[in-house]
Design a protein around this motif. Structure first.
Motif, PDB file in Angstrom:
ATOM      1  N   GLN A  52       0.742  -1.163  -0.194  1.00  0.00           N
ATOM      2  CA  GLN A  52      -0.118  -0.038  -0.031  1.00  0.00           C
ATOM      3  C   GLN A  52       0.732   1.274   0.072  1.00  0.00           C
ATOM      4  N   ALA A  53       1.986   1.255   0.525  1.00  0.00           N
ATOM      5  CA  ALA A  53       2.753   2.580   1.011  1.00  0.00           C
ATOM      6  C   ALA A  53       3.430   2.789  -0.473  1.00  0.00           C
ATOM      7  N   ASP A  54       3.946   1.364  -1.071  1.00  0.00           N
ATOM      8  CA  ASP A  54       4.633   1.737  -2.588  1.00  0.00           C
ATOM      9  C   ASP A  54       3.511   2.326  -3.451  1.00  0.00           C
ATOM     10  N   ALA A  55       2.202   1.759  -3.355  1.00  0.00           N
ATOM     11  CA  ALA A  55       1.061   2.299  -4.408  1.00  0.00           C
ATOM     12  C   ALA A  55       0.770   3.560  -3.920  1.00  0.00           C
ATOM     13  N   GLN A  56       0.806   3.915  -2.922  1.00  0.00           N
ATOM     14  CA  GLN A  56       0.547   5.348  -2.467  1.00  0.00           C
ATOM     15  C   GLN A  56       1.563   6.363  -3.164  1.00  0.00           C
ATOM     16  N   ASP A  57       2.903   5.923  -3.021  1.00  0.00           N
ATOM     17  CA  ASP A  57       4.085   6.668  -3.365  1.00  0.00           C
ATOM     18  C   ASP A  57       4.114   6.782  -5.015  1.00  0.00           C
ATOM     19  N   GLN A  58       3.389   5.952  -5.666  1.00  0.00           N
ATOM     20  CA  GLN A  58       3.253   5.984  -7.348  1.00  0.00           C
ATOM     21  C   GLN A  58       2.026   6.653  -7.677  1.00  0.00           C
ATOM     22  N   GLY A  59       1.108   6.737  -6.679  1.00  0.00           N
ATOM     23  CA  GLY A  59      -0.516   7.304  -6.937  1.00  0.00           C
ATOM     24  C   GLY A  59      -1.012   6.304  -7.756  1.00  0.00           C
ATOM     25  N   LYS A  60      -0.992   4.885  -7.128  1.00  0.00           N
ATOM     26  CA  LYS A  60      -1.845   3.838  -7.624  1.00  0.00           C
ATOM     27  C   LYS A  60      -2.532   3.314  -6.519  1.00  0.00           C
ATOM     28  N   GLY A  61      -3.685   2.490  -7.184  1.00  0.00           N
ATOM     29  CA  GLY A  61      -4.321   1.671  -6.304  1.00  0.00           C
ATOM     30  C   GLY A  61      -3.765   0.317  -6.018  1.00  0.00           C
ATOM     31  N   VAL A  62      -4.389  -0.535  -5.330  1.00  0.00           N
ATOM     32  CA  VAL A  62      -3.969  -1.872  -5.032  1.00  0.00           C
ATOM     33  C   VAL A  62      -5.298  -2.856  -5.418  1.00  0.00           C
ATOM     34  N   SER A  63      -5.348  -4.009  -6.179  1.00  0.00           N
ATOM     35  CA  SER A  63      -6.557  -4.760  -6.250  1.00  0.00           C
ATOM     36  C   SER A  63      -6.251  -6.071  -5.720  1.00  0.00           C
ATOM     37  N   LEU A  64      -7.226  -6.982  -5.679  1.00  0.00           N
ATOM     38  CA  LEU A  64      -7.144  -8.398  -5.202  1.00  0.00           C
ATOM     39  C   LEU A  64      -8.474  -8.978  -5.430  1.00  0.00           C
ATOM     40  N   ALA A  65      -8.389 -10.269  -5.183  1.00  0.00           N
ATOM     41  CA  ALA A  65      -9.659 -11.041  -5.062  1.00  0.00           C
ATOM     42  C   ALA A  65      -9.483 -11.931  -4.031  1.00  0.00           C
ATOM     43  N   VAL A  66     -10.494 -11.942  -3.179  1.00  0.00           N
ATOM     44  CA  VAL A  66     -10.607 -12.984  -2.045  1.00  0.00           C
ATOM     45  C   VAL A  66     -11.917 -13.844  -1.944  1.00  0.00           C
ATOM     46  N   GLU A  67     -11.567 -15.064  -1.593  1.00  0.00           N
ATOM     47  CA  GLU A  67     -12.637 -16.196  -1.570  1.00  0.00           C
ATOM     48  C   GLU A  67     -13.714 -15.586  -0.733  1.00  0.00           C
ATOM     49  N   GLN A  68     -14.860 -15.783  -1.011  1.00  0.00           N
ATOM     50  CA  GLN A  68     -15.970 -15.400  -0.400  1.00  0.00           C
ATOM     51  C   GLN A  68     -16.139 -15.814   1.087  1.00  0.00           C
ATOM     52  N   THR A  69     -15.911 -17.148   1.365  1.00  0.00           N
ATOM     53  CA  THR A  69     -15.924 -17.832   2.491  1.00  0.00           C
ATOM     54  C   THR A  69     -14.840 -17.535   3.375  1.00  0.00           C
ATOM     55  N   ASN A  70     -13.731 -16.744   3.064  1.00  0.00           N
ATOM     56  CA  ASN A  70     -12.668 -16.519   3.884  1.00  0.00           C
ATOM     57  C   ASN A  70     -12.804 -15.282   4.470  1.00  0.00           C
ATOM     58  N   PHE A  71     -13.556 -15.221   5.746  1.00  0.00           N
ATOM     59  CA  PHE A  71     -13.961 -14.002   6.481  1.00  0.00           C
ATOM     60  C   PHE A  71     -12.907 -13.372   7.115  1.00  0.00           C
ATOM     61  N   ALA A  72     -11.877 -14.134   7.619  1.00  0.00           N
ATOM     62  CA  ALA A  72     -10.577 -13.731   8.488  1.00  0.00           C
ATOM     63  C   ALA A  72      -9.979 -12.731   7.255  1.00  0.00           C
TER      64      ALA A  72
END
Length: 202
Positions: A124-144
Protein backbone atom coordinates in the motif's frame (compact mmCIF):
# COMPACT_ATOMS: atom_id res chain seq x y z
CA UNK A 1 11.55 0.26 13.94
CA UNK A 2 14.50 0.02 11.58
CA UNK A 3 13.42 0.24 7.96
CA UNK A 4 15.16 -1.10 4.87
CA UNK A 5 14.35 -0.56 1.21
CA UNK A 6 14.14 -3.51 -1.15
CA UNK A 7 13.81 -2.74 -4.85
CA UNK A 8 11.95 -5.02 -7.27
CA UNK A 9 12.25 -3.21 -10.56
CA UNK A 10 9.85 -0.28 -10.24
CA UNK A 11 8.56 -1.55 -6.88
CA UNK A 12 10.11 -0.34 -3.65
CA UNK A 13 9.10 -1.71 -0.26
CA UNK A 14 9.76 -0.37 3.22
CA UNK A 15 10.13 -3.35 5.55
CA UNK A 16 11.35 -4.09 9.09
CA UNK A 17 15.01 -5.07 9.16
CA UNK A 18 14.28 -8.78 9.74
CA UNK A 19 12.23 -9.04 6.55
CA UNK A 20 13.45 -9.00 2.97
CA UNK A 21 12.17 -9.56 -0.54
CA UNK A 22 14.03 -10.99 -3.50
CA UNK A 23 13.23 -12.42 -6.90
CA UNK A 24 12.46 -16.14 -7.13
CA UNK A 25 15.46 -18.22 -8.26
CA UNK A 26 15.50 -21.66 -9.87
CA UNK A 27 16.83 -23.21 -6.67
CA UNK A 28 13.75 -21.95 -4.78
CA UNK A 29 11.54 -24.60 -6.37
CA UNK A 30 11.89 -27.09 -3.52
CA UNK A 31 10.74 -24.43 -1.05
CA UNK A 32 7.87 -23.39 -3.33
CA UNK A 33 6.75 -27.01 -3.58
CA UNK A 34 6.66 -27.35 0.21
CA UNK A 35 4.90 -24.00 0.53
CA UNK A 36 2.17 -24.91 -1.94
CA UNK A 37 1.64 -28.35 -0.40
CA UNK A 38 1.26 -26.75 3.03
CA UNK A 39 -1.71 -24.79 1.70
CA UNK A 40 -3.57 -27.80 0.30
CA UNK A 41 -4.89 -29.38 3.45
CA UNK A 42 -8.04 -30.16 1.49
CA UNK A 43 -6.10 -32.54 -0.77
CA UNK A 44 -3.86 -33.95 1.94
CA UNK A 45 -6.90 -35.12 3.90
CA UNK A 46 -8.38 -37.08 1.02
CA UNK A 47 -8.68 -40.83 1.77
CA UNK A 48 -6.36 -41.84 -1.02
CA UNK A 49 -2.85 -43.18 -1.54
CA UNK A 50 -0.18 -40.69 -0.44
CA UNK A 51 1.60 -40.92 -3.79
CA UNK A 52 -1.63 -40.12 -5.64
CA UNK A 53 -2.31 -37.14 -3.37
CA UNK A 54 1.23 -35.85 -3.92
CA UNK A 55 0.67 -36.11 -7.66
CA UNK A 56 -2.63 -34.24 -7.38
CA UNK A 57 -0.99 -31.45 -5.38
CA UNK A 58 1.79 -31.15 -7.94
CA UNK A 59 -0.73 -30.98 -10.77
CA UNK A 60 -2.78 -28.29 -9.02
CA UNK A 61 0.40 -26.31 -8.37
CA UNK A 62 1.22 -26.49 -12.08
CA UNK A 63 -2.30 -25.33 -13.03
CA UNK A 64 -1.99 -22.43 -10.59
CA UNK A 65 1.28 -21.20 -12.00
CA UNK A 66 0.19 -21.64 -15.60
CA UNK A 67 -2.85 -19.51 -14.82
CA UNK A 68 -0.64 -16.77 -13.43
CA UNK A 69 1.76 -16.90 -16.38
CA UNK A 70 -1.12 -16.79 -18.85
CA UNK A 71 -2.97 -13.87 -17.29
CA UNK A 72 -0.07 -11.95 -15.75
CA UNK A 73 3.04 -12.73 -17.82
CA UNK A 74 4.92 -9.71 -16.43
CA UNK A 75 4.12 -10.37 -12.77
CA UNK A 76 6.97 -10.33 -10.24
CA UNK A 77 7.46 -13.59 -8.34
CA UNK A 78 9.07 -12.73 -5.03
CA UNK A 79 10.41 -14.75 -2.12
CA UNK A 80 9.74 -13.37 1.37
CA UNK A 81 12.65 -13.89 3.76
CA UNK A 82 12.79 -13.58 7.54
CA UNK A 83 16.25 -13.39 9.08
CA UNK A 84 17.64 -14.56 5.75
CA UNK A 85 15.44 -17.66 5.50
CA UNK A 86 12.59 -18.08 2.98
CA UNK A 87 9.20 -17.98 4.69
CA UNK A 88 6.80 -17.11 1.89
CA UNK A 89 6.06 -16.04 -1.65
CA UNK A 90 4.29 -13.04 -3.16
CA UNK A 91 3.19 -12.50 -6.77
CA UNK A 92 2.52 -8.91 -7.83
CA UNK A 93 1.61 -7.39 -11.16
CA UNK A 94 2.38 -3.69 -11.65
CA UNK A 95 -0.21 -2.15 -13.96
CA UNK A 96 -0.36 1.40 -15.24
CA UNK A 97 -2.82 2.53 -12.57
CA UNK A 98 -2.79 -0.20 -9.93
CA UNK A 99 -0.74 -2.95 -8.29
CA UNK A 100 -2.44 -6.34 -8.47
CA UNK A 101 -1.73 -8.66 -5.56
CA UNK A 102 -2.14 -12.01 -7.27
CA UNK A 103 -0.94 -14.26 -4.48
CA UNK A 104 0.57 -14.17 -1.00
CA UNK A 105 1.50 -17.23 1.04
CA UNK A 106 3.49 -17.76 4.23
CA UNK A 107 4.69 -21.13 5.53
CA UNK A 108 2.72 -22.36 8.58
CA UNK A 109 5.67 -22.03 10.97
CA UNK A 110 5.94 -18.31 10.18
CA UNK A 111 2.23 -17.46 10.17
CA UNK A 112 0.49 -15.22 12.71
CA UNK A 113 3.65 -13.18 13.19
CA UNK A 114 2.51 -10.16 11.19
CA UNK A 115 4.53 -10.98 8.08
CA UNK A 116 1.65 -10.99 5.59
CA UNK A 117 0.18 -7.84 7.06
CA UNK A 118 3.56 -6.12 6.89
CA UNK A 119 3.85 -7.01 3.19
CA UNK A 120 0.34 -5.68 2.54
CA UNK A 121 1.15 -2.41 4.30
CA UNK A 122 4.38 -2.09 2.32
CA UNK A 123 2.49 -2.74 -0.90
CA UNK A 124 0.00 0.00 0.00
CA UNK A 125 2.82 2.40 0.84
CA UNK A 126 4.47 1.70 -2.51
CA UNK A 127 1.18 2.20 -4.34
CA UNK A 128 0.65 5.48 -2.50
CA UNK A 129 4.10 6.69 -3.54
CA UNK A 130 3.22 5.90 -7.17
CA UNK A 131 -0.29 7.34 -6.98
CA UNK A 132 -1.79 3.93 -7.70
CA UNK A 133 -4.38 1.64 -6.16
CA UNK A 134 -4.09 -2.00 -5.08
CA UNK A 135 -6.49 -4.73 -6.22
CA UNK A 136 -7.00 -8.35 -5.25
CA UNK A 137 -9.64 -11.07 -5.15
CA UNK A 138 -10.58 -12.93 -1.97
CA UNK A 139 -12.59 -16.10 -1.62
CA UNK A 140 -16.08 -15.23 -0.35
CA UNK A 141 -15.92 -17.77 2.47
CA UNK A 142 -12.60 -16.48 3.82
CA UNK A 143 -14.04 -14.08 6.38
CA UNK A 144 -10.73 -13.59 8.22
CA UNK A 145 -8.93 -12.46 5.08
CA UNK A 146 -11.79 -10.19 4.05
CA UNK A 147 -11.80 -8.66 7.52
CA UNK A 148 -8.09 -7.89 7.28
CA UNK A 149 -8.49 -6.24 3.89
CA UNK A 150 -11.39 -4.14 5.12
CA UNK A 151 -9.30 -3.08 8.13
CA UNK A 152 -6.54 -1.98 5.78
CA UNK A 153 -8.95 0.15 3.74
CA UNK A 154 -9.94 -2.17 0.88
CA UNK A 155 -13.49 -1.91 -0.44
CA UNK A 156 -15.54 -4.50 -2.35
CA UNK A 157 -16.23 -3.67 -5.99
CA UNK A 158 -18.07 -6.81 -7.07
CA UNK A 159 -18.30 -10.55 -6.66
CA UNK A 160 -19.14 -13.80 -8.39
CA UNK A 161 -20.09 -17.14 -6.90
CA UNK A 162 -16.60 -17.73 -5.46
CA UNK A 163 -14.59 -14.53 -5.27
CA UNK A 164 -15.01 -10.95 -4.20
CA UNK A 165 -13.02 -8.29 -6.01
CA UNK A 166 -11.53 -5.68 -3.67
CA UNK A 167 -9.70 -2.44 -4.29
CA UNK A 168 -7.74 0.09 -2.28
CA UNK A 169 -7.06 3.66 -3.35
CA UNK A 170 -3.91 5.47 -2.28
CA UNK A 171 -5.72 8.26 -0.46
CA UNK A 172 -7.37 5.67 1.77
CA UNK A 173 -4.07 4.89 3.52
CA UNK A 174 -4.61 7.80 5.92
CA UNK A 175 -6.12 6.55 9.14
CA UNK A 176 -5.12 2.90 8.69
CA UNK A 177 -2.29 1.05 10.42
CA UNK A 178 1.25 2.07 9.54
CA UNK A 179 4.37 -0.07 9.41
CA UNK A 180 5.01 0.89 13.03
CA UNK A 181 1.64 -0.59 14.07
CA UNK A 182 1.94 -4.09 12.61
CA UNK A 183 -0.26 -6.62 14.42
CA UNK A 184 -0.28 -10.44 14.19
CA UNK A 185 -1.52 -11.45 10.75
CA UNK A 186 -5.01 -12.81 10.24
CA UNK A 187 -5.45 -15.96 8.23
CA UNK A 188 -5.12 -15.13 4.53
CA UNK A 189 -5.01 -17.83 2.00
CA UNK A 190 -4.18 -19.03 -1.46
CA UNK A 191 -6.22 -20.40 -4.27
CA UNK A 192 -5.39 -18.92 -7.66
CA UNK A 193 -7.74 -19.52 -10.55
CA UNK A 194 -6.87 -19.12 -14.20
CA UNK A 195 -8.05 -15.52 -13.85
CA UNK A 196 -5.30 -14.90 -11.32
CA UNK A 197 -7.70 -14.66 -8.39
CA UNK A 198 -6.46 -15.66 -4.99
CA UNK A 199 -7.46 -16.30 -1.44
CA UNK A 200 -4.36 -16.48 0.79
CA UNK A 201 -3.22 -17.98 4.27
CA UNK A 202 -0.61 -15.97 5.95
Amino acid sequence: MHVILTSLGVLVYKLPAALGLREVHEDDQAFLDVLYASRREDLRQMPMDAAFIAQMIKMQQHVQMEGVRLNYPEARHVIVEHAGQPVGRVIIHAGSDELRLIDIAIIPSAQRQGIAKTILLALQADAQDQGKGVSLAVEQTNFAARGLYLKLGFVALGADALFEQMHWQAQELAGTNTLNEVLPANTLANKITQQGQFDATA
